[in-house]
Design an enzyme around this catalytic site. Structure first.
Site, PDB file in Angstrom:
ATOM      1  N   ASP A  42       0.923  -1.257   0.004  1.00  0.00           N
ATOM      2  CA  ASP A  42       0.108   0.115  -0.067  1.00  0.00           C
ATOM      3  C   ASP A  42       0.877   1.350   0.086  1.00  0.00           C
ATOM      4  O   ASP A  42       1.774   1.351   1.019  1.00  0.00           O
ATOM      5  CB  ASP A  42      -0.772  -0.224   1.435  1.00  0.00           C
ATOM      6  CG  ASP A  42      -1.748   1.049   1.543  1.00  0.00           C
ATOM      7  OD1 ASP A  42      -1.746   2.009   0.571  1.00  0.00           O
ATOM      8  OD2 ASP A  42      -2.634   1.016   2.103  1.00  0.00           O
ATOM      9  N   ILE A  43       0.654   1.961  -0.960  1.00  0.00           N
ATOM     10  CA  ILE A  43       1.684   3.268  -1.041  1.00  0.00           C
ATOM     11  C   ILE A  43       1.576   4.146   0.007  1.00  0.00           C
ATOM     12  O   ILE A  43       2.637   4.866   0.387  1.00  0.00           O
ATOM     13  CB  ILE A  43       1.451   3.890  -2.563  1.00  0.00           C
ATOM     14  CG1 ILE A  43       2.612   4.636  -2.828  1.00  0.00           C
ATOM     15  CG2 ILE A  43       0.405   4.795  -2.590  1.00  0.00           C
ATOM     16  CD1 ILE A  43       2.637   5.177  -4.304  1.00  0.00           C
ATOM     17  N   ASN A  64      -6.892  12.674 -10.896  1.00  0.00           N
ATOM     18  CA  ASN A  64      -7.621  12.782 -12.042  1.00  0.00           C
ATOM     19  C   ASN A  64      -7.480  14.396 -12.257  1.00  0.00           C
ATOM     20  O   ASN A  64      -7.007  15.211 -11.133  1.00  0.00           O
ATOM     21  CB  ASN A  64      -9.053  12.579 -12.303  1.00  0.00           C
ATOM     22  CG  ASN A  64      -9.914  12.940 -10.941  1.00  0.00           C
ATOM     23  OD1 ASN A  64     -10.154  14.304 -10.691  1.00  0.00           O
ATOM     24  ND2 ASN A  64     -10.361  12.224 -10.187  1.00  0.00           N
ATOM     25  N   GLY A  95      -9.554   4.268  -6.081  1.00  0.00           N
ATOM     26  CA  GLY A  95      -8.226   3.747  -5.927  1.00  0.00           C
ATOM     27  C   GLY A  95      -7.088   4.403  -5.058  1.00  0.00           C
ATOM     28  O   GLY A  95      -7.161   4.533  -4.038  1.00  0.00           O
ATOM     29  N   ASP A 124      -5.703   7.273  -5.150  1.00  0.00           N
ATOM     30  CA  ASP A 124      -6.213   8.575  -4.953  1.00  0.00           C
ATOM     31  C   ASP A 124      -7.269   8.613  -3.802  1.00  0.00           C
ATOM     32  O   ASP A 124      -6.868   9.424  -2.726  1.00  0.00           O
ATOM     33  CB  ASP A 124      -7.082   9.199  -6.171  1.00  0.00           C
ATOM     34  CG  ASP A 124      -7.130  10.579  -6.197  1.00  0.00           C
ATOM     35  OD1 ASP A 124      -6.715  11.323  -5.337  1.00  0.00           O
ATOM     36  OD2 ASP A 124      -7.760  11.061  -7.258  1.00  0.00           O
ATOM     37  N   SER A 166      -2.239   4.865 -14.257  1.00  0.00           N
ATOM     38  CA  SER A 166      -3.205   4.633 -15.389  1.00  0.00           C
ATOM     39  C   SER A 166      -3.720   3.068 -15.299  1.00  0.00           C
ATOM     40  O   SER A 166      -4.203   2.798 -16.319  1.00  0.00           O
ATOM     41  CB  SER A 166      -2.726   5.151 -16.693  1.00  0.00           C
ATOM     42  OG  SER A 166      -2.924   6.591 -16.861  1.00  0.00           O
ATOM     43  N   GLY A 183      -5.181   1.127 -13.508  1.00  0.00           N
ATOM     44  CA  GLY A 183      -6.385   0.722 -12.604  1.00  0.00           C
ATOM     45  C   GLY A 183      -7.668   1.258 -13.286  1.00  0.00           C
ATOM     46  O   GLY A 183      -7.907   0.586 -14.412  1.00  0.00           O
ATOM     47  N   TYR A 222      -8.094   3.637 -15.026  1.00  0.00           N
ATOM     48  CA  TYR A 222      -7.952   4.194 -16.545  1.00  0.00           C
ATOM     49  C   TYR A 222      -7.547   3.036 -17.442  1.00  0.00           C
ATOM     50  O   TYR A 222      -7.499   3.770 -18.462  1.00  0.00           O
ATOM     51  CB  TYR A 222      -7.092   5.319 -16.414  1.00  0.00           C
ATOM     52  CG  TYR A 222      -7.458   6.671 -15.840  1.00  0.00           C
ATOM     53  CD1 TYR A 222      -8.765   6.842 -15.741  1.00  0.00           C
ATOM     54  CD2 TYR A 222      -6.466   7.691 -15.734  1.00  0.00           C
ATOM     55  CE1 TYR A 222      -9.197   7.931 -15.041  1.00  0.00           C
ATOM     56  CE2 TYR A 222      -7.010   8.959 -15.560  1.00  0.00           C
ATOM     57  CZ  TYR A 222      -8.266   9.089 -14.842  1.00  0.00           C
ATOM     58  OH  TYR A 222      -8.877  10.196 -14.535  1.00  0.00           O
TER      59      TYR A 222
END
Ligand code: AR6
Length: 174
Positions: free
Chosen positions: A13-14, A27, A35, A37, A125, A127, A129
């Site tokens: 997990d970031i 976005n 996600g 974000d 991108s 996920g 996207y």
């Protein structure tokens, strides 16, 4: 990448990383989403969103264009900054790879401006996207390798085993 930049890979997990800067796959609105974000705003707390709103009210009235990057505080994350970048959407059977490469290049440029030495990236991108993982990993790693930066460690933080495997293919012994 300068001779001293290391690329490392972590599955996890970031929002749990201790680094100077965490990159967010945002976005254009900069006002949050799902996600990675959503996870960054949840764990980082409201300070991040407050700075994003301020950016929208000043420099980015129409939002952050795809392929660009901008920094805010990291709030309660164990990091100094969040660097928000907007990946391109993969539509039908293609997306613009130069815009995806630009996300990594611009994020590293912002990291250099800030003086960040350790930077964690998600698979931008790959996920919501829709970018195919193998191609997203190739573009990510190639771009970091080709970019001149004072960042000492670029850490790709991959959420699941499949994403980790895709990046591991690009980074031998990663
Ligand atoms: N740590 C690391 N990686 C994660 C985490 C996490 N906590 N959570 C998800 N991932 P996505 P995108 C992975 O959809 O494709 C948002 O709603 C995920 O498994 O987060 O660039 C934004 O607001 C995938 O491999 O970003 C935008 O609207 C990677 O992060 C849109 O999604 C990217 O998935 C951006 O879509």
């Amino acid at each position: 990448m300068s001779g001293t930049t290391r690329i490392t890979l972590v599955q996890g997990d970031i929002t749990r990383q201790s680094v100077d800067a965490v990159v967010n796959a945002a976005n254009s609105s900069l006002l949050g989403g799902g996600g990675v974000d959503g996870a960054i705003h949840r764990r980082g707390g409201p300070e991040i969103l407050a700075e994003c709103r301020a950016l929208r009210a000043s420099h980015y009235g129409r939002g952050l264009p795809t392929g660009q990057a901008v920094a805010t505080t990291a709030g309660r994350l164990d990091a100094r900054w969040v660097i928000h970048t907007v990946g391109p959407v993969y539509q039908g059977s293609s997306g613009d790879p130069s815009l995806l490469a630009s996300c990594y290049r611009e994020s590293l440029r912002v990291a250099d401006e800030l003086g960040a030495r350790t930077v964690a990236f998600p698979a931008v991108s790959a996920g919501a996207y829709g970018w195919p993982l193998g191609d997203a990993a190739r573009i990510a790693v190639e771009t970091v390798r080709e970019t001149g930066t004072a960042v000492e460690e670029v850490r790709f933080v991959l959420f699941d085993a499949q994403a980790f495997a895709a990046f591991a293919e690009q980074v031998p012994q990663g």
